[in-house]
Design a protein around this motif. Structure first.
Motif, PDB file in Angstrom:
ATOM      1  N   TRP A  87      59.799  70.734  28.682  1.00 28.11           N
ATOM      2  CA  TRP A  87      58.816  71.236  29.830  1.00 28.11           C
ATOM      3  C   TRP A  87      57.491  71.083  29.508  1.00 28.11           C
ATOM      4  CZ3 TRP A  87      61.117  71.828  34.397  1.00 28.11           C
ATOM      5  CH2 TRP A  87      62.322  71.888  34.394  1.00 28.11           C
ATOM      6  N   LYS A  88      56.803  71.271  28.368  1.00 23.09           N
ATOM      7  CA  LYS A  88      55.532  70.935  28.307  1.00 23.09           C
ATOM      8  C   LYS A  88      55.126  69.454  28.457  1.00 23.09           C
ATOM      9  CE  LYS A  88      52.511  74.459  26.624  1.00 23.09           C
ATOM     10  NZ  LYS A  88      53.143  75.484  26.284  1.00 23.09           N
ATOM     11  N   PRO A  89      55.656  68.716  27.972  1.00 23.27           N
ATOM     12  CA  PRO A  89      55.399  67.215  28.108  1.00 23.27           C
ATOM     13  C   PRO A  89      55.708  66.685  29.621  1.00 23.27           C
ATOM     14  CG  PRO A  89      56.859  67.185  26.461  1.00 23.27           C
ATOM     15  CD  PRO A  89      56.808  68.547  26.738  1.00 23.27           C
ATOM     16  N   LEU A  90      56.550  67.492  30.324  1.00 19.96           N
ATOM     17  CA  LEU A  90      56.873  67.321  31.765  1.00 19.96           C
ATOM     18  C   LEU A  90      55.610  67.843  32.638  1.00 19.96           C
ATOM     19  CD1 LEU A  90      58.598  66.366  34.307  1.00 19.96           C
ATOM     20  CD2 LEU A  90      59.208  68.944  34.358  1.00 19.96           C
ATOM     21  N   GLN A  91      55.064  68.948  32.110  1.00 23.87           N
ATOM     22  CA  GLN A  91      54.031  69.590  33.032  1.00 23.87           C
ATOM     23  C   GLN A  91      52.623  68.590  32.846  1.00 23.87           C
ATOM     24  OE1 GLN A  91      54.242  73.400  31.400  1.00 23.87           O
ATOM     25  NE2 GLN A  91      54.949  74.359  33.128  1.00 23.87           N
ATOM     26  N   SER A  92      52.422  68.177  31.536  1.00 23.52           N
ATOM     27  CA  SER A  92      51.148  67.161  31.386  1.00 23.52           C
ATOM     28  C   SER A  92      51.312  66.062  32.242  1.00 23.52           C
ATOM     29  CB  SER A  92      50.587  66.887  30.081  1.00 23.52           C
ATOM     30  OG  SER A  92      51.821  67.022  29.346  1.00 23.52           O
ATOM     31  N   GLN A 136      50.264  65.935  40.583  1.00 24.75           N
ATOM     32  CA  GLN A 136      51.053  66.805  41.224  1.00 24.75           C
ATOM     33  C   GLN A 136      50.576  68.120  41.354  1.00 24.75           C
ATOM     34  OE1 GLN A 136      53.774  65.512  42.689  1.00 24.75           O
ATOM     35  NE2 GLN A 136      52.955  63.493  42.608  1.00 24.75           N
ATOM     36  N   PRO A 137      51.074  68.857  42.479  1.00 23.61           N
ATOM     37  CA  PRO A 137      50.544  70.340  42.425  1.00 23.61           C
ATOM     38  C   PRO A 137      51.256  71.000  41.256  1.00 23.61           C
ATOM     39  CG  PRO A 137      51.951  69.603  44.139  1.00 23.61           C
ATOM     40  CD  PRO A 137      51.671  68.354  43.612  1.00 23.61           C
ATOM     41  N   ALA A 138      50.601  72.098  41.097  1.00 25.82           N
ATOM     42  CA  ALA A 138      51.199  73.010  39.609  1.00 25.82           C
ATOM     43  C   ALA A 138      52.352  73.453  40.081  1.00 25.82           C
ATOM     44  CB  ALA A 138      50.042  74.120  39.763  1.00 25.82           C
ATOM     45  N   PHE A 139      52.780  73.610  41.221  1.00 25.90           N
ATOM     46  CA  PHE A 139      54.304  74.354  41.184  1.00 25.90           C
ATOM     47  C   PHE A 139      55.642  73.277  41.028  1.00 25.90           C
ATOM     48  CE2 PHE A 139      53.002  72.738  45.824  1.00 25.90           C
ATOM     49  CZ  PHE A 139      54.027  72.065  45.935  1.00 25.90           C
ATOM     50  N   ARG A 140      55.218  72.034  40.938  1.00 21.53           N
ATOM     51  CA  ARG A 140      56.154  70.988  40.817  1.00 21.53           C
ATOM     52  C   ARG A 140      57.271  71.350  39.514  1.00 21.53           C
ATOM     53  NH1 ARG A 140      56.238  68.945  45.280  1.00 21.53           N
ATOM     54  NH2 ARG A 140      55.008  67.178  45.618  1.00 21.53           N
TER      55      ARG A 140
END
Ligand code: SAH
Length: 354
Positions: A10-15, A22-26
């Motif tokens: 999930w961390k790598p996905l967020q970066s 992409q917006p933060a809520f993605r």
């Protein structure tokens, strides 16, 4: 390809999402698609931009295993045989009981414990499952349910010894109980173990079931070989510590094997061993395994056994057999489906839960 069911992805996905502005809520939106909205693919995530869905699919994967077989039993039980990316095979089960939708999941490919009556350890153990593979079982089974039903309980009672794979199992159970995961409360999650005293105390958040199967060391070592090094005294001491730390009533499981551990003297010894403990004794009439010589006790032997336990004041439950016609009952999960089907005509104990 990164497995998105691995919590570490999930961390790598967020970066990765941030790099694409992409917006933060993605990330939360994607999680919702996976755990709640039961997407089968990124393509299904219809409120994500189309190009993003394609890019996600090129970088991340939801599933690493293939459903090699899906069996259904008349009592509502369903079993999946999953073929893992490296060819390993595991099984997991969905059980329906009233309002309950329980799943039984595996923690290892095979099992090293060698309990003589169990199908899962017949060929030893290959490896631990990853956290992602454990979560994947939950989500594959969840997707068998109609949209208006949700998973209510998890038992880690499939193939393998969970206490040998706690480092991967606990993060998977955290995903199961997380509000933005499957939101299944800890109180509805049970880990079943052959009884390895040391790690028991890492489990105080969850319900614990200890596979006892015999009331004395001599007999237990014969049918549960790991008992040779652990011994009943240490297991019971660890179980008592678990109870003191968690306040949760402990369950002991006892597979009833005809002529082996089902005699009146065994029931009397069990009463002596467990009396005074806040515990439930869950007696499981043996589920036959193809190629093994053990038998389910007769109704008479089972009733006699139960009467002694009840007279001794123990809190006892006889487990209802579910899914045995598709070999999905306790101890029938294995890596390779045998050619010969397990006989289903064995004498039934004819008992009910309660
Ligand atoms: N390794 C863990 C979890 C897997 S087995 C453990 O030992 O608890 C889940 C339960 O099914 C255990 O209590 C196990 O002893 C029991 N079991 C195994 N084979 C069985 C069989 N053929 N019939 C009934 N129960 C069985």
């Amino acid at each position: 390809m990164q497995h998105l069911l691995e919590p570490a992805s999930w961390k790598p996905l967020q970066s990765w999402l941030a790099d694409r502005r992409q917006p933060a809520f993605r990330a939360a939106q994607i999680r919702r698609w996976i755990f709640e909205r039961r997407a089968e693919s990124f393509e299904d995530m219809s409120d994500l931009p189309k190009a993003l869905r394609a890019d996600l699919a090129a970088e991340f994967t939801l599933w690493t295993a293939r459903i090699a077989r899906h069996s259904q039993s008349a009592d509502g039980t369903e079993k999946l045989l999953l073929e893992l990316a490296d060819g390993g095979r595991i099984e997991c089960v969905l059980l329906r009981d009233g309002d309950r939708r329980s799943i039984c999941i595996s923690s290892q490919v095979g099992c090293a414990m060698g309990c003589v009556f169990c199908a899962s350890g017949l060929d030893g153990v290959d490896r631990n499952l990853t956290t992602g593979e454990i979560v994947e079982q939950m989500l594959r089974l969840q997707r068998l349910l109609p949209p208006d039903e949700r998973l209510s309980h998890i038992v880690v009672m499939g193939m393998g010894e969970p206490l040998q794979n706690l480092d991967n199992l606990l993060p998977a159970l955290a995903e199961a109980s997380a509000d933005d995961g499957l939101a299944i409360s800890h109180r509805r999650i049970t880990i079943s173990t052959v009884g390895l005293p040391k790690p028991l105390l890492r489990l105080t958040q969850y319900n614990l079931a200890v596979s006892l199967h015999a009331p004395n060391d001599e007999l237990r070592t014969r049918i549960v070989p790991t008992n040779k090094s652990t011994g009943l005294a240490d297991i019971l001491a660890a179980a008592d510590q678990y109870f003191a730390a968690s306040g949760r009533r402990l369950t002991f499981e006892y597979v009833l094997l005809a002529g082996l551990n089902d005699q009146p003297q065994h029931a009397e010894e069990l009463v002596d061993l467990l009396a005074g403990r806040t515990a439930l004794l869950n007696v499981i009439p043996y589920n036959p395994v193809a190629g093994l010589p053990y038998e389910t006790p007769s109704g008479n032997a089972t009733n006699r056994f139960r009467d002694i336990l009840l007279a001794g004041g123990l809190n006892v439950k006889f487990r209802q057999r579910k899914g045995d016609e598709i070999n999905a009952a306790c101890g029938q999960l294995r890596r390779i489906t045998p050619q010969v089907n397990t006989p289903t005509s064995s004498p039934r104990a004819g008992l009910q839960i309660g």
